[in-house]
Scaffold this motif. Structure first.
Motif, PDB file in Angstrom:
ATOM      1  N   SER A 189      -8.662   0.042  -7.419  1.00  0.00           N
ATOM      2  CA  SER A 189      -8.040   1.233  -7.740  1.00  0.00           C
ATOM      3  C   SER A 189      -7.523   1.860  -6.739  1.00  0.00           C
ATOM      4  N   VAL A 190      -6.186   2.493  -6.603  1.00  0.00           N
ATOM      5  CA  VAL A 190      -5.383   3.044  -5.511  1.00  0.00           C
ATOM      6  C   VAL A 190      -6.107   4.518  -5.263  1.00  0.00           C
ATOM      7  N   ASN A 191      -6.592   4.996  -6.346  1.00  0.00           N
ATOM      8  CA  ASN A 191      -7.132   6.394  -6.457  1.00  0.00           C
ATOM      9  C   ASN A 191      -8.471   6.411  -5.616  1.00  0.00           C
ATOM     10  N   LYS A 192      -8.953   5.217  -5.618  1.00  0.00           N
ATOM     11  CA  LYS A 192     -10.297   5.040  -4.647  1.00  0.00           C
ATOM     12  C   LYS A 192      -9.972   5.961  -3.368  1.00  0.00           C
ATOM     13  N   TYR A 193      -8.759   5.852  -2.956  1.00  0.00           N
ATOM     14  CA  TYR A 193      -8.648   6.296  -1.436  1.00  0.00           C
ATOM     15  C   TYR A 193      -7.760   7.651  -1.582  1.00  0.00           C
ATOM     16  N   TYR A 194      -8.064   8.274  -2.714  1.00  0.00           N
ATOM     17  CA  TYR A 194      -7.152   9.623  -2.992  1.00  0.00           C
ATOM     18  C   TYR A 194      -7.502  10.581  -1.702  1.00  0.00           C
ATOM     19  N   ALA A 250       0.843  -1.125  -0.016  1.00  0.00           N
ATOM     20  CA  ALA A 250       0.166  -0.043  -0.052  1.00  0.00           C
ATOM     21  C   ALA A 250       0.866   1.032  -0.084  1.00  0.00           C
ATOM     22  N   ARG A 251       1.809   1.313   0.806  1.00  0.00           N
ATOM     23  CA  ARG A 251       2.959   2.331   0.903  1.00  0.00           C
ATOM     24  C   ARG A 251       3.274   2.436  -0.541  1.00  0.00           C
ATOM     25  N   ILE A 252       3.992   1.457  -1.182  1.00  0.00           N
ATOM     26  CA  ILE A 252       4.451   1.652  -2.765  1.00  0.00           C
ATOM     27  C   ILE A 252       3.631   2.085  -3.592  1.00  0.00           C
ATOM     28  N   ALA A 253       2.214   1.481  -3.508  1.00  0.00           N
ATOM     29  CA  ALA A 253       1.227   2.078  -4.323  1.00  0.00           C
ATOM     30  C   ALA A 253       0.826   3.498  -4.278  1.00  0.00           C
ATOM     31  N   PHE A 254       0.601   4.207  -3.004  1.00  0.00           N
ATOM     32  CA  PHE A 254       0.391   5.495  -2.741  1.00  0.00           C
ATOM     33  C   PHE A 254       1.478   6.448  -3.063  1.00  0.00           C
ATOM     34  N   GLN A 255       2.654   6.151  -2.757  1.00  0.00           N
ATOM     35  CA  GLN A 255       3.779   6.921  -2.736  1.00  0.00           C
ATOM     36  C   GLN A 255       4.131   7.071  -4.233  1.00  0.00           C
ATOM     37  N   THR A 256       3.802   5.861  -5.095  1.00  0.00           N
ATOM     38  CA  THR A 256       4.075   6.038  -6.438  1.00  0.00           C
ATOM     39  C   THR A 256       3.000   7.072  -7.182  1.00  0.00           C
ATOM     40  N   GLU A 257       1.944   6.894  -6.755  1.00  0.00           N
ATOM     41  CA  GLU A 257       0.859   7.795  -7.185  1.00  0.00           C
ATOM     42  C   GLU A 257       1.016   9.109  -6.616  1.00  0.00           C
ATOM     43  N   GLU A 258       1.448   9.336  -5.474  1.00  0.00           N
ATOM     44  CA  GLU A 258       1.798  10.739  -4.967  1.00  0.00           C
ATOM     45  C   GLU A 258       2.792  11.264  -5.791  1.00  0.00           C
ATOM     46  N   ALA A 259       3.939  10.603  -6.053  1.00  0.00           N
ATOM     47  CA  ALA A 259       5.042  11.324  -6.810  1.00  0.00           C
ATOM     48  C   ALA A 259       4.452  11.595  -8.468  1.00  0.00           C
ATOM     49  N   ASN A 260       3.566  10.989  -8.837  1.00  0.00           N
ATOM     50  CA  ASN A 260       3.008  11.206 -10.174  1.00  0.00           C
ATOM     51  C   ASN A 260       1.476  11.905 -10.194  1.00  0.00           C
ATOM     52  N   ASN A 261       1.378  12.714  -8.915  1.00  0.00           N
ATOM     53  CA  ASN A 261       0.106  13.578  -8.870  1.00  0.00           C
ATOM     54  C   ASN A 261      -1.184  12.813  -8.923  1.00  0.00           C
ATOM     55  N   PHE A 262      -0.991  11.699  -8.507  1.00  0.00           N
ATOM     56  CA  PHE A 262      -2.182  10.534  -8.429  1.00  0.00           C
ATOM     57  C   PHE A 262      -2.996  10.468 -10.041  1.00  0.00           C
ATOM     58  N   SER A 263      -1.907  10.620 -11.080  1.00  0.00           N
ATOM     59  CA  SER A 263      -2.359  10.472 -12.368  1.00  0.00           C
ATOM     60  C   SER A 263      -2.231   9.064 -12.982  1.00  0.00           C
ATOM     61  N   LEU A 264      -1.528   8.088 -12.370  1.00  0.00           N
ATOM     62  CA  LEU A 264      -1.476   6.887 -12.831  1.00  0.00           C
ATOM     63  C   LEU A 264      -2.496   5.882 -12.877  1.00  0.00           C
ATOM     64  N   ASP A 265      -3.236   5.973 -11.811  1.00  0.00           N
ATOM     65  CA  ASP A 265      -4.569   5.026 -11.636  1.00  0.00           C
ATOM     66  C   ASP A 265      -4.075   3.897 -11.464  1.00  0.00           C
ATOM     67  N   ILE A 266      -3.218   3.350 -10.509  1.00  0.00           N
ATOM     68  CA  ILE A 266      -2.536   2.097 -10.203  1.00  0.00           C
ATOM     69  C   ILE A 266      -3.521   1.033  -9.629  1.00  0.00           C
ATOM     70  N   LYS A 267      -3.663   0.052 -10.332  1.00  0.00           N
ATOM     71  CA  LYS A 267      -4.610  -1.090  -9.810  1.00  0.00           C
ATOM     72  C   LYS A 267      -3.933  -2.184  -9.067  1.00  0.00           C
ATOM     73  N   ILE A 268      -4.444  -2.526  -8.206  1.00  0.00           N
ATOM     74  CA  ILE A 268      -4.129  -3.688  -7.180  1.00  0.00           C
ATOM     75  C   ILE A 268      -4.915  -5.009  -7.585  1.00  0.00           C
ATOM     76  N   ILE A 269      -4.130  -6.148  -8.121  1.00  0.00           N
ATOM     77  CA  ILE A 269      -4.891  -7.304  -8.550  1.00  0.00           C
ATOM     78  C   ILE A 269      -4.789  -8.096  -7.491  1.00  0.00           C
ATOM     79  N   PRO A 270      -5.828  -8.335  -6.739  1.00  0.00           N
ATOM     80  CA  PRO A 270      -5.881  -9.725  -5.840  1.00  0.00           C
ATOM     81  C   PRO A 270      -5.540 -11.040  -6.473  1.00  0.00           C
ATOM     82  N   VAL A 271      -4.751 -11.900  -5.858  1.00  0.00           N
ATOM     83  CA  VAL A 271      -4.504 -13.275  -6.576  1.00  0.00           C
ATOM     84  C   VAL A 271      -4.539 -14.269  -5.356  1.00  0.00           C
ATOM     85  N   GLY A 272      -5.374 -15.287  -5.637  1.00  0.00           N
ATOM     86  CA  GLY A 272      -5.322 -16.572  -4.894  1.00  0.00           C
ATOM     87  C   GLY A 272      -4.853 -17.683  -5.344  1.00  0.00           C
ATOM     88  N   ILE A 273      -3.894 -18.194  -4.893  1.00  0.00           N
ATOM     89  CA  ILE A 273      -3.045 -19.325  -5.524  1.00  0.00           C
ATOM     90  C   ILE A 273      -3.581 -20.533  -4.627  1.00  0.00           C
TER      91      ILE A 273
END
Length: 402
Positions: A193-198, A149-172
């Motif tokens: 969508s990480v931007n959901k929590y902007y 979550a930190r990596i996702a938010f910090q990456t979005e923050e460094a790009n002004n929340f313009s990337l719209d990073i998606k977290i894909i849950p995976v069950g193995i």
């Protein structure tokens, strides 16, 4: 390939990956099934977040089935030796530095953070983070770490929340953690969508991180076998294996590929409700199953067995198939005995049960092709015609599948 170009195309890596993919998907596992692949977006930055139960095999499950150049993240202590670090960078693995690694080491995370931005902004790449942090051979999702979550938010923050990073849950899901030629199911959840929590992140980053972490946790739980109870874990784990086929038949879930996981999830979720609402019933059931397993042990049977009525016609059909294919089976056993025995022997040397299949995979990947080639060379000394030698070379791995 080094850390500076870890996300770039590499011919040597691509060649090695084709070999690893083939061995993983066609040889090591009898069957690899992908569920809900429509949930993977075709475009945009992605972070895949699978559960972590089976050491290296969890990473391979992603690597060999996702059609992107995947970059993984792992704890930094395994990067201490330069030679090992070079190998890990070649395998597209980045280090994560933690407080326990020392405050001086934490400064290195800035470089890693910049590299994750390079990965996430490359349309051909994606990041894989195992959010549980370490592996454990229990069929339950453990508390998630906050790193993804930190990596996702910090990456979005460094790009002004313009990337719209998606977290894909995976069950193995593995039907057997350790066995060679077992079955594997990879279940992809709907993207978050990480931007959901902007808004929450702007006001209170810690709260936003926890909200994203909790949502991901619930998503992954719905994709796996998640036995939450500690007290009745063994009971539910036994019953899910005992009744999965019968329930799948009743629900008319067709196909070996798809019936196992949903049937087991229904069993586990149903029993979990009984645990929560009718403790008396679950105690009685626990006693009966315990006695059943004790009886099996007394007659020297290990595992779970379900006795069913079988028609005479079916028995005769199975017997005829057995007689018909027994020579092929025997041929395969004889010609694959050495690499198979070597792989099993090597696996027994590993103490951590969750590393056994990882070690077995690596040893078998080397042992089978090498020893089968040496056997073919030996046969060539005694056979005059090249086509018989070629036929032997092809037949050995094919017969080994039996």
């Amino acid at each position: 390939m080094g850390i500076n170009n870890i996300e770039k195309y590499s011919f040597s890596y691509s060649l090695a990956k084709h070999i690893v993919d083939f061995w993983h998907n066609k040889v090591f596992y009898r069957e690899v099934t992908l569920l809900n692949t429509q949930n993977i977006p075709d475009e945009g930055p992605l972070i895949f977040t699978p559960n972590h139960q089976n050491a290296l095999m969890d990473a391979l499950a992603m690597l060999c089935t996702v059609d992107r150049r995947l970059v993984f993240m792992a704890r930094s202590d395994i990067f201490k030796k330069p030679v090992i670090a070079s190998i890990l960078y070649f395998m597209r693995i980045l280090p994560i530095y933690r407080i326990r690694d020392g405050y001086e080491s934490l400064k290195k995370n800035e470089e890693i953070f910049q590299k994750t931005i390079d990965v996430l902004t490359d349309k051909n790449c994606a990041l894989v983070i195992l959010p549980e942090g370490n592996h454990s051979g229990i069929r339950r999702l453990r508390p998630l770490k906050k790193g993804f979550a930190r990596i996702a938010f910090q990456t979005e923050e460094a790009n002004n929340f313009s990337l719209d990073i998606k977290i894909i849950p995976v069950g193995i899901y593995y039907d057997d953690y350790e066995a060679f030629r077992s079955r594997l199911i990879i279940n992809f959840g709907k993207p978050i969508s990480v931007n959901k929590y902007y808004d929450q992140y702007r006001e209170a980053p810690a709260i936003a991180i926890n909200l994203l972490k909790n949502e991901l946790s619930e998503h992954i739980k719905s994709l796996i076998i998640n036995i939450e109870t500690e007290k009745y874990y063994d009971l539910i784990n036994t019953l899910r294996r005992l009744y999965e086929e019968r329930l799948a038949e009743r629900l008319q879930i067709s196909g070996q590929k798809k019936k196992s996981l949903p049937a087991q999830q229904l069993i586990v979720n149903g029993l979990q409700k009984v645990v929560d609402t009718e403790p008396g019933k679950i105690d009685l059931l626990d006693q009966k199953v315990h006695q059943y397993l004790k009886n099996l042990k007394e007659i020297k049977l290990n595992g779970v067995y379900r006795i069913e009525k079988t028609s005479l016609g079916k028995i005769l059909s199975l017997f005829c198939l057995l007689v018909l294919f027994f020579p092929v089976y025997l041929y395969g056993v004889v010609n694959n005995f050495i690499p198979f025995s070597l792989s099993i022997w090597a696996k027994k040397k590993i103490k951590d049960p969750q590393f056994k299949s990882s070690f077995l995979y690596v040893v078998s990947l080397v042992a089978f092709p090498l020893l089968q080639t040496l056997q073919t060379v030996l046969v060539a000394f005694f056979v005059d015609h090249w086509y018989w030698v070629a036929a032997y070379f092809v037949s050995v791995p094919l017969s080994g599948a039996f």
